[in-house]
Design a protein around this motif. Structure first.
Motif, PDB file in Angstrom:
ATOM      1  N   ASN A1159     -28.984  -6.207   7.196  1.00 38.11           N
ATOM      2  CA  ASN A1159     -29.142  -4.961   7.938  1.00 38.11           C
ATOM      3  C   ASN A1159     -27.845  -4.152   7.844  1.00 38.11           C
ATOM      4  O   ASN A1159     -26.987  -4.195   8.733  1.00 38.11           O
ATOM      5  CB  ASN A1159     -29.488  -5.266   9.398  1.00 38.11           C
ATOM      6  N   ILE A1160     -27.674  -3.418   6.745  1.00 32.01           N
ATOM      7  CA  ILE A1160     -26.443  -2.661   6.534  1.00 32.01           C
ATOM      8  C   ILE A1160     -26.347  -1.469   7.478  1.00 32.01           C
ATOM      9  O   ILE A1160     -25.260  -1.095   7.923  1.00 32.01           O
ATOM     10  CB  ILE A1160     -26.362  -2.204   5.066  1.00 32.01           C
ATOM     11  N   ARG A1199     -24.616  -3.468  -2.242  1.00 32.54           N
ATOM     12  CA  ARG A1199     -23.237  -3.249  -2.666  1.00 32.54           C
ATOM     13  C   ARG A1199     -22.875  -1.767  -2.546  1.00 32.54           C
ATOM     14  O   ARG A1199     -21.763  -1.419  -2.143  1.00 32.54           O
ATOM     15  CB  ARG A1199     -23.035  -3.754  -4.091  1.00 32.54           C
ATOM     16  N   THR A1200     -23.821  -0.908  -2.928  1.00 30.04           N
ATOM     17  CA  THR A1200     -23.582   0.527  -2.785  1.00 30.04           C
ATOM     18  C   THR A1200     -23.374   0.898  -1.328  1.00 30.04           C
ATOM     19  O   THR A1200     -22.479   1.689  -0.979  1.00 30.04           O
ATOM     20  CB  THR A1200     -24.774   1.316  -3.365  1.00 30.04           C
ATOM     21  N   GLY A1201     -24.188   0.334  -0.449  1.00 25.37           N
ATOM     22  CA  GLY A1201     -24.062   0.627   0.975  1.00 25.37           C
ATOM     23  C   GLY A1201     -22.745   0.161   1.554  1.00 25.37           C
ATOM     24  O   GLY A1201     -22.129   0.861   2.375  1.00 25.37           O
ATOM     25  N   ILE A1202     -22.288  -1.024   1.151  1.00 22.20           N
ATOM     26  CA  ILE A1202     -21.014  -1.540   1.658  1.00 22.20           C
ATOM     27  C   ILE A1202     -19.868  -0.655   1.168  1.00 22.20           C
ATOM     28  O   ILE A1202     -18.936  -0.339   1.925  1.00 22.20           O
ATOM     29  CB  ILE A1202     -20.807  -2.998   1.194  1.00 22.20           C
ATOM     30  N   CYS A1203     -19.912  -0.233  -0.099  1.00 17.12           N
ATOM     31  CA  CYS A1203     -18.885   0.668  -0.626  1.00 17.12           C
ATOM     32  C   CYS A1203     -18.842   1.960   0.197  1.00 17.12           C
ATOM     33  O   CYS A1203     -17.764   2.447   0.574  1.00 17.12           O
ATOM     34  CB  CYS A1203     -19.172   1.014  -2.081  1.00 17.12           C
ATOM     35  N   SER A1204     -20.011   2.496   0.455  1.00 15.76           N
ATOM     36  CA  SER A1204     -20.085   3.736   1.244  1.00 15.76           C
ATOM     37  C   SER A1204     -19.520   3.528   2.639  1.00 15.76           C
ATOM     38  O   SER A1204     -18.820   4.396   3.177  1.00 15.76           O
ATOM     39  CB  SER A1204     -21.543   4.205   1.322  1.00 15.76           C
ATOM     40  N   LEU A1205     -19.778   2.349   3.231  1.00 13.02           N
ATOM     41  CA  LEU A1205     -19.261   2.052   4.565  1.00 13.02           C
ATOM     42  C   LEU A1205     -17.738   2.007   4.558  1.00 13.02           C
ATOM     43  O   LEU A1205     -17.083   2.613   5.423  1.00 13.02           O
ATOM     44  CB  LEU A1205     -19.839   0.730   5.049  1.00 13.02           C
ATOM     45  N   TYR A1206     -17.167   1.300   3.600  1.00 16.07           N
ATOM     46  CA  TYR A1206     -15.706   1.225   3.512  1.00 16.07           C
ATOM     47  C   TYR A1206     -15.110   2.624   3.332  1.00 16.07           C
ATOM     48  O   TYR A1206     -14.079   2.958   3.932  1.00 16.07           O
ATOM     49  CB  TYR A1206     -15.287   0.337   2.337  1.00 16.07           C
ATOM     50  N   ALA A1207     -15.740   3.426   2.495  1.00 14.40           N
ATOM     51  CA  ALA A1207     -15.230   4.785   2.268  1.00 14.40           C
ATOM     52  C   ALA A1207     -15.269   5.602   3.558  1.00 14.40           C
ATOM     53  O   ALA A1207     -14.312   6.325   3.887  1.00 14.40           O
ATOM     54  CB  ALA A1207     -16.044   5.463   1.168  1.00 14.40           C
ATOM     55  N   SER A1241     -23.411   1.850  -8.984  1.00 14.76           N
ATOM     56  CA  SER A1241     -23.198   1.367  -7.614  1.00 14.76           C
ATOM     57  C   SER A1241     -21.890   1.864  -7.029  1.00 14.76           C
ATOM     58  O   SER A1241     -21.642   1.685  -5.827  1.00 14.76           O
ATOM     59  CB  SER A1241     -23.207  -0.161  -7.587  1.00 14.76           C
ATOM     60  N   LEU A1242     -21.038   2.472  -7.863  1.00 12.67           N
ATOM     61  CA  LEU A1242     -19.747   2.956  -7.385  1.00 12.67           C
ATOM     62  C   LEU A1242     -19.931   4.199  -6.511  1.00 12.67           C
ATOM     63  O   LEU A1242     -20.896   4.952  -6.682  1.00 12.67           O
ATOM     64  CB  LEU A1242     -18.841   3.304  -8.571  1.00 12.67           C
ATOM     65  N   PRO A1243     -18.985   4.431  -5.614  1.00 11.09           N
ATOM     66  CA  PRO A1243     -19.029   5.702  -4.867  1.00 11.09           C
ATOM     67  C   PRO A1243     -18.912   6.875  -5.834  1.00 11.09           C
ATOM     68  O   PRO A1243     -18.255   6.792  -6.866  1.00 11.09           O
ATOM     69  CB  PRO A1243     -17.807   5.617  -3.942  1.00 11.09           C
ATOM     70  N   ALA A1244     -19.546   7.960  -5.482  1.00 16.19           N
ATOM     71  CA  ALA A1244     -19.490   9.146  -6.335  1.00 16.19           C
ATOM     72  C   ALA A1244     -18.068   9.690  -6.409  1.00 16.19           C
ATOM     73  O   ALA A1244     -17.233   9.414  -5.539  1.00 16.19           O
ATOM     74  CB  ALA A1244     -20.432  10.214  -5.796  1.00 16.19           C
TER      75      ALA A1244
END
Length: 1548
Positions: A1159-1160, A1199-1207, A1241-1244
């Motif tokens: 549940n991201i 993985r995309t969601g976690i990257c977005s969260l960290y950003a 999957s990387l942040p834009a």
């Protein structure tokens, strides 16, 4: 299951005795007499009597295991059964082959051989082989065989309840060798016992067994037997029956071996040596065909590569170990061309493979490859040209390596290399002489064929060729070593080259001869002005072992080579001039290295002088100069400190004395030496009187007497340095001179006068009793110890001596007076402990160890109260410190072990004192005692982790009273029945620490555990924690789940007790996880235990510490796979009073729940909510998130969601701590995505841009700064692979930023973060085509090169990993730097910016990476004059980068200079040469103007640029440069300019 001593129950022993009533002792002499007596019994009772005899013999053999002749009982037992098995009586024969007899013998063997492997026990195995395979009853034989198989397979697969692996493997080997069992039997039984392999193929099954055997190799005593069993399996793989189920496998048998060994090493890298010695060596000994097949596989052109870097190291080590074995067994040759390889069964090593190994990042791989290249069983075997080529390429990086152990290995192998080269030269010369003699007298009959080494050479032509290239290599090697001694070279290169040269000179030149010196090599050194200049300059090097090496090498030059040579070098006169220059420099600076260098040069001069008379004159002159300086100090100490330091003069006499003491003298000369003794003692006493008030001040570091405050240029640092070094060197000199008493008595030996020895002892006693400067009393302590020990030599040297024991007794009594009267000014009692240790080091009968320890204990045990002391009159402090000093002494600690337990009790008693100073000294003593028990060699991590449950850290049998002492300490703390105070807790901590680190003793085990469990209920958190960690050592080898359940029952609603139990459960789990425990294997009992804990915790829902401890257990198990347990406590209400720890663990548990449900969105909402509420909690959750939610378990969209969260966190958070942790997590996750090529999957790019811009705002602490630098490389890699617009300017700006971060003046953390950033960028930037001709990459490549030559080895290693992204191979930093320069030249050689960059590098200037259009270089003359500025301060500023070598840099970049910007460089070089010519008019010589490394570097750059221009340019400018260079060389030779500079100039 049958036991070893199993026997019939009830009255069986009585009935056996009745059956054997008629047997006498003589009847039991051996098996023959026993059988003979048996046959005298009634025929019908033979089986019964045999059983009774068997029981008695088995009982006797079992009981005699500890006796010296225990083997005889075993022989009687086995021989009796064997004779019965061969009996003509069928009943007796059947009895011998019964299942009970066989199994009783089998278990008897397993039990006995495990502890006492007697050869006689092989008889048991012989009988078992017959009983299982040739049993008259096939059914019984099958049953015996099955039982043995089941037991052996259970033992090997660790399913047997007892550790009997040694006897089990020995039995397996014997039965397989005798063919009593087969591999198919083992496979069948393994399938029956292990359900997980029931359906596996035979190959998979045997692979599993081999891995079990490999795991047993971690025990060194099991390795040989495990190796034998492995070989049985390997050889059985050729059997088609065993592989019939594996029709899909087409691997060769040897290929399977290799695959299994590689996989086994990946699981246990530490078993490589065991695999080599016990698996590969037997194969090489007995199976040449398989050995050749293995070697063929390994001798590939490149090392085996794997994606796992560490696994690649292990594979490379296996590859090298196999090839080395092949070389040892004569199956592998050094690299040669294929046409020169005569034997088809010999494999020539591939040059490309060795080349890769020799530049491999792993130290072990490089060392093994070097050994493989240079080692040979035949020390006269010629080297190939290919081998010499490899050595020329790789010796330089080897000498540069920062690892001292590796450099020592290189030196050892270099010694073998030089010995072999010299031997081959000698053999070739003999062979040529033999051929010449044969050609001179052709008519003489041919001599008999020789079988010496020269027989390997076919004819004179081959001998001449071998001689030529070996002499050429030896000449190159000497020039290489000389080049390693340049002033700009690093310490590592200096010291390694000096040691290698000393080895080369010492190794005789004749094969097989024991020459002590190679005069040809010594002549090369002595006749070469460059060699002599380099060595003399190194005598004043800042590093002591470099100074020592230079002097040692010069001292090896024979006496007849010291005079004027053909080249005009008079070494003796040159050294005299050098001594004068060195002394002048030492007086000017006062530095320790300059003083020591000047002293060493005088000692060398004394050694080079031919007669004793000349040497005595030099010593007298040195003494006269010393007395003059001491007189100055007595008159005006401040002026003497500034202008006339004395430490170098004392040191000079020390080095001279080492030469004088090795001679024997006439009576008149001895009288002159007595005067030397008297003057040295007088000088030592006088200088001590002059500086005593400085060093004996209670705070000597900041003490400056009032009368010296007005002296210009004097501060406390200068005064303290002068005083300390004066006492230090004078004490060293006294110790050296008094040490002459150790020489064997005889006529002419220069022993000191007895009164001088006594006065020296009294002087050092006085110094040691009053000094407060730690460095000074450490030196004086060693001198006083020497004097004490030498008192035992006095009766052997002086025939009429009396009272040597009286001296010791007097000094001992004086030490006791100091203990009683001296104020306790320091917690370590200054020099008093060293007084006691020195007296005891004499090992005299009086005062004895017992007397000293009893006296010190008596003083230490005296009660002291705060009300009765002001803290300065505490003899107890001195006594405790004296005891501690004895246990810390390497010389005395072994003898003091007998007193360890009682002193442990004394120290614990001291911890209860109300006086802080006594408690503190008691704690220091305890630490020393624990160090004696457990050693000091383990790492901090190992020390903190505690006992592993198997290793023997303390032999409690060695200290039989220790368990009782530990128990007494624990008992005394709880004897009152009240709560443990903090001071009482301090007293028990050492006892707990011993058990925690070494495991509990068997004696008093239950009592100890009981007392420790009492501390789980302490009100002091730290006490509960230490007690919980200590209990881990009790539970590691027990059913810890049941023990934890037992502890839970006893908490009795005691909050502290329950908290202690929860801590215990968590610590046990953490320790077992460290040791490889899989929680999923105990999921059922763990779930039950967690349920019990939950029930207990529910009653304490209002206590946040209890709730937090419970959540720590749940979170720990959840992180390791037991997520179903995370449901416990979900519905528990929060405590009324919260805590930081509870909040952290609660949030971590929530994250675990989100992870379990993927549940991201909820995770995002929760994290963003707590960002600005609780910084610590948010940081802790972010830190734990990667381990709770590992990226390997995430789906692509997750993985995309976690990257977005960290950003988002990086953008929204305001706290630097949160942003730095989120940024670190983001960079790590993006690196993984880039490595997997998951670009989508990387942040834009716009998200990355927003993150980057937001990071520039707000507060930036150092941690965030490092994280920004670290993540910048990842961001740039992501932007690059996404194809962002206007990439070039961004790349250039980023490269400039990283280059600035790598400035050597920055902190290590900044430089390391920048290097990690480069690694992320270059390893994840996969498209090399983008880099070609794009000059935007030059700044980042420049930064990468700077990282490769950084001063810190960690930075260099990471940079080498980064360079692998470009060079496509992992290399050591020096080789990577070389290849990076070549690669950059290949990519950018035609670019103007790159050529500007080359000019900057070759002229030693900082490049303008941010503004390439502004190309300007500082004039060479300015550089040279600045470099010649000399800093004569006492404490010189240390260079920031000691690794970089300016000459190596200039040489490296000169090779890629292509002539662009030649006019600018010509002008720069012409100005530099003109300046050098003017400077060369001034006489140079040793310690001249080119000796300083900075001046030498500036001059060398000019010369090397001139060489580069002369080689490339054809115009007028090049001719002018060449003309100036020739003129400089001419003037330089006349004015003795540094020979190394002139040799560079001669390259034109």
């Amino acid at each position: 299951m049958p036991g070893v001593s199993q026997s019939p129950h009830g009255d069986s022993n009585t009935s056996d005795d009745a059956l054997l009533a008629g047997a006498t002792t003589r009847d039991f002499t051996n098996a023959n007499t026993i059988t003979k007596w048996l046959l005298t019994q009634p025929v019908g009772s033979w089986s019964q009597v045999a059983q009774a005899l068997f029981e008695k013999l088995l009982r006797d053999a079992s009981q005699s295991r500890q006796h010296e002749n225990s083997g005889q009982a075993c022989v009687r037992l086995c021989s009796f059964v064997q004779q019965c098995s061969k009996s003509s009586d069928e009943a007796l024969k059947q009895w011998a082959f019964t299942e009970v007899v066989s199994l009783r013998l089998f278990y008897f063997y397993l039990e006995w051989y495990e502890h006492d492997p007697l050869r006689a026990l092989r008889l048991v195995l012989d009988f078992l082989a017959v009983s299982s395979n040739q049993n008259p009853s096939p059914k019984t034989g099958y049953s015996v065989k099955e039982h043995i198989l089941e037991t052996l397979v259970s033992i090997i697969t660790r399913k047997y309840p007892r550790l009997l692996i040694k006897s089990g493997l020995q039995c397996l080997d014997h039965l397989l060798t005798k063919r009593a069992i087969g591999l198919d039997d083992i496979a069948r039984k393994y399938k029956e016992l292990e359900p997980s392999v029931a359906d596996a193929s035979n190959l998979s099954l045997f692979k599993s067994l081999v891995f079990h055997l490999f795991s047993w190799m971690e025990l060194s005593y099991i390795s040989p037997l495990a190796g034998k069993a492995t070989i049985h399996i390997f050889r059985g793989l050729d059997d088609p029956k065993l592989r019939e189920q594996d029709s899909g496998s087409h691997d060769s048998t040897v290929g399977l071996w290799l695959s299994w060994i590689q996989d086994g090493l990946a699981l246990g890298p530490g078993i490589l040596d065991d695999v080599r010695n016990y698996v590969l060596v037997p194969i090489f000994k007995t199976d040449k065909a398989s050995s050749l097949a293995l070697l063929q596989i390994f001798n590939r052109s490149e090392p085996i590569n794997t994606s796992d870097y560490e696994a690649s190291d292990q594979v490379s080590m296996l590859q090298l170990a196999t090839l080395e074995l092949g070389k040892r067994f004569g199956l592998v040759e050094e690299p040669v061309s294929s046409e020169n390889l005569q034997d088809s069964n010999i494999i020539a090593l591939q040059e490309s493979a060795l080349d890769s190994f020799l530049s491999h990042p792993s130290v072990s791989v490089r060392s093994s490859a070097f050994s493989l290249l240079v080692s040979s069983q035949a020390t006269t075997k010629p080297y190939s040209q290919t081998a010499f080529s490899l050595l020329r390429r790789h010796l330089a990086p080897f000498h540069t390596d920062y690892d001292a152990r590796f450099r020592n290995e290189v030196l050892g192998l270099s010694k073998n290399l030089v010995r072999r080269v010299k031997n081959v030269i000698t053999v070739a010369q003999r062979s040529l002489a033999f051929s010449a003699e044969a050609n001179t007298f052709p008519n003489q009959p041919a001599p008999k064929k020789k079988f010496g080494p020269e027989a390997q050479l076919k004819d004179g032509a081959e001998a001449a060729d071998v001689l030529s290239h070996h002499e050429e290599f030896l000449s190159w090697y000497l020039n290489f070593l000389k080049g390693e001694l340049l002033p700009t070279a690093s310490y590592q290169r200096h010291v390694t080259a000096l040691k290698a040269t000393i080895l080369t000179v010492k190794l005789g030149k004749h094969a097989g001869a024991g020459d002590k010196l190679d005069e040809d090599i010594a002549r090369v050194v002595a006749s070469d002005s460059s060699w002599i200049r380099l060595l003399l300059d190194l005598i004043l090097d800042p590093f002591d072992d470099v100074r020592d090496g230079a002097c040692t090498l010069l001292a090896l030059i024979p006496q007849h080579l010291l005079g004027a040579q053909e080249e005009g070098i008079d070494l003796l006169e040159t050294l005299r001039q050098f001594c004068a220059s060195a002394q002048a420099l030492a007086n000017k600076t006062g530095r320790a290295d300059h003083g020591d260098g000047a002293a060493r040069s005088k000692g060398l001069l004394c050694r080079w002088l031919e007669t004793k008379e000349l040497r005595l004159r030099v010593v007298s002159g040195a003494l006269g100069e010393l007395e003059g300086k001491i007189e100055s100090a007595e008159q005006d100490l401040g002026r003497a400190v500034v202008e006339r330091p004395v430490h170098g003069n004392f040191a000079a006499i020390s080095y001279m004395w080492q030469v004088l003491a090795s001679e024997k003298y006439e009576p008149g000369e001895l009288e002159r030496l007595d005067e030397v003794y008297q003057k040295v003692l007088s000088c030592s006493t006088r200088i001590w009187a002059a500086v005593k008030h400085v060093l004996c001040d209670d705070s000597p570091e900041g003490h400056l007497p009032e009368e010296l405050e007005e002296v210009e240029g004097l501060d406390t640092k200068d005064l303290l340095s002068y005083s300390f070094r004066a006492v230090h060197e004078s004490s060293n000199l006294l110790r050296l001179m008094m040490g002459t008493l150790r020489l064997e008595a005889g006529p002419g030996v220069p022993f000191p006068p007895l009164d001088v020895f006594r006065d020296a002892g009294y002087l050092t006693f006085e110094q040691l009793a009053s000094l407060r400067h730690r460095g000074a009393f450490s030196t004086v302590s060693l001198t006083f110890s020497t004097c004490c020990q030498l008192t035992q030599r006095l009766p052997h040297v002086y025939a009429d001596i009396t009272g040597s024991e009286g001296l010791l007794r007097e000094w001992y009594q004086g030490a006791l007076v100091c203990i009683s009267t001296q104020a306790s000014t320091t917690r370590r009692s200054a020099g008093i402990p060293d007084l006691i240790s020195a007296v005891l080091s004499a090992n005299s009968e009086t005062p004895s160890f017992d007397e000293a320890f009893s006296t010190l204990r008596e003083i230490a045990e005296k009660p002291a109260r705060v009300a009765e002391t002001d803290g300065s009159n505490l003899p107890q402090v001195h006594a405790l410190n004296c005891l501690r000093g004895v246990f810390r002494s390497s010389y005395l600690s072994k003898k003091a072990e007998n007193y360890l337990a009682e002193n442990l009790q004394l120290a614990a008693h001291s911890l209860r004192s109300e006086v802080w100073a006594i408690r503190n000294c008691g704690l220091l003593l305890l630490r020393s005692l624990i160090d004696c028990l457990l050693g000091t060699g383990e790492s901090k991590a190992a020390m903190e982790s505690g006992w592993d449950g198997t290793s023997v850290r303390i032999s409690y049998n060695k200290y039989p009273t220790l368990p009782g002492v530990i128990l007494g300490i624990l008992q005394s703390a709880v004897a009152t029945g009240t709560e443990v105070s903090s001071s009482a807790a301090e007293a028990v901590f050492p006892a707990l620490d011993i058990i925690r680190r070494a495991g509990p003793p068997d004696e008093h085990r239950d009592e100890l555990r009981g007392y420790i469990e009492e501390y789980l209920g302490s009100k002091i958190w730290h006490v509960r924690e230490i007690a919980a960690r200590t209990l881990c050592s009790f539970f590691l080898r027990a059913d810890w789940v049941a023990e934890a359940g037992r502890l839970l029952k006893g908490h009795s609603r005691d909050t502290n007790r329950l908290h202690g139990v929860l801590l215990t459960a968590r610590f046990v789990m953490e320790r077992k996880l460290d040791l490889g425990w899989d929680p999923n294997s105990d999921s059922a009992p763990l779930k039950e235990l967690v349920g019990k804990i939950f029930e207990a915790v529910e009653d304490f829902h209002s206590c946040p510490d209890i709730q937090a401890a419970f959540l720590e257990v749940i979170n720990l198990l959840s992180r390791h796979g037991l997520r179903e347990l995370s449901s416990f406590g979900d519905n528990t209400s929060a405590p009324i009073r919260s805590s930081a720890l509870f909040d952290m663990e609660t949030n971590i548990k929530l994250v675990s729940n989100f992870s379990a449900s993927s549940n991201i969105s909820s995770l995002r909402a929760h994290l963003l909510e707590i960002l600005n509420h609780d910084v610590n909690t948010a940081c802790r959750v972010l830190e734990a998130l990667p381990s709770i939610w590992p990226s390997s378990n995430l789906k692509k969209e997750e993985r995309t969601g976690i990257c977005s969260l960290y950003a988002d966190i990086c953008i929204r958070a305001s706290a630097s701590e949160i942003r730095s942790q989120a940024l670190s997590n983001l960079a790590a996750l993006m690196d993984e995505l880039l490595e997997r090529l998951e670009v989508t999957s990387l942040p834009a790019a716009d998200v990355i841009e927003n993150v980057w811009m937001s990071l520039q705002q707000g507060d930036i602490n150092p941690t965030l700064s490092y994280a920004i630098i670290r993540a910048s490389g990842t961001f740039m890699a992501a932007v690059s692979v996404q194809g962002a617009a206007s990439l070039g300017p961004r790349l250039r700006a980023w490269g400039v930023m990283i280059a600035d971060s790598l400035d050597i003046d920055n902190s290590f953390d900044t430089r390391y973060a920048a290097t990690l950033s480069l690694k992320s960028f270059f390893l994840n930037h996969v498209s090399h085509e983008q880099v070609i001709h794009d000059t935007s990459y030059i700044p980042s490549l420049s930064a990468l090169y700077d990282a490769l030559i950084d001063d810190d080895d960690e930075v260099r290693e990471v940079a080498a990993s980064a360079a692998a992204g470009i060079l496509e191979t992992y290399l050591i930093p020096p080789v990577a730097a070389d290849r990076l320069v070549t690669w950059m030249h290949k990519m950018y050689g035609a670019e103007t910016e790159f050529q500007q960059y080359v000019v900057y590098r070759v002229t030693g200037q900082l490049s303008r990476l941010d503004a390439p259009a502004n190309f300007t270089i500082i004039p060479a003359e300015d550089q040279i004059l600045k470099a010649m500025e000399f800093d004569d301060a006492l404490f010189a500023t240390e260079e920031q980068n000691l690794f970089i070598d300016e000459i190596r840099e200039a040489e490296r970049w000169r090779k890629v200079f292509s002539g662009t910007h030649g006019k600018e460089l010509e002008k720069w070089t012409e100005g530099g040469l003109a300046c050098l010519i003017r400077l060369a008019e001034k006489e140079d010589g040793a310690l001249g103007w080119t000796s300083d490394q900075h001046a030498f570097a500036a001059c060398a750059r000019v010369v090397l640029c001139a060489v580069a221009i002369s080689a490339l340019e054809k115009g007028e400018g090049a001719l002018e440069v060449r003309k100036l260079l020739v003129e400089f060389a001419k003037v330089g030779r006349e004015k003795r300019v540094h020979g190394a500079l002139l040799e560079m100039a001669m390259k034109v």
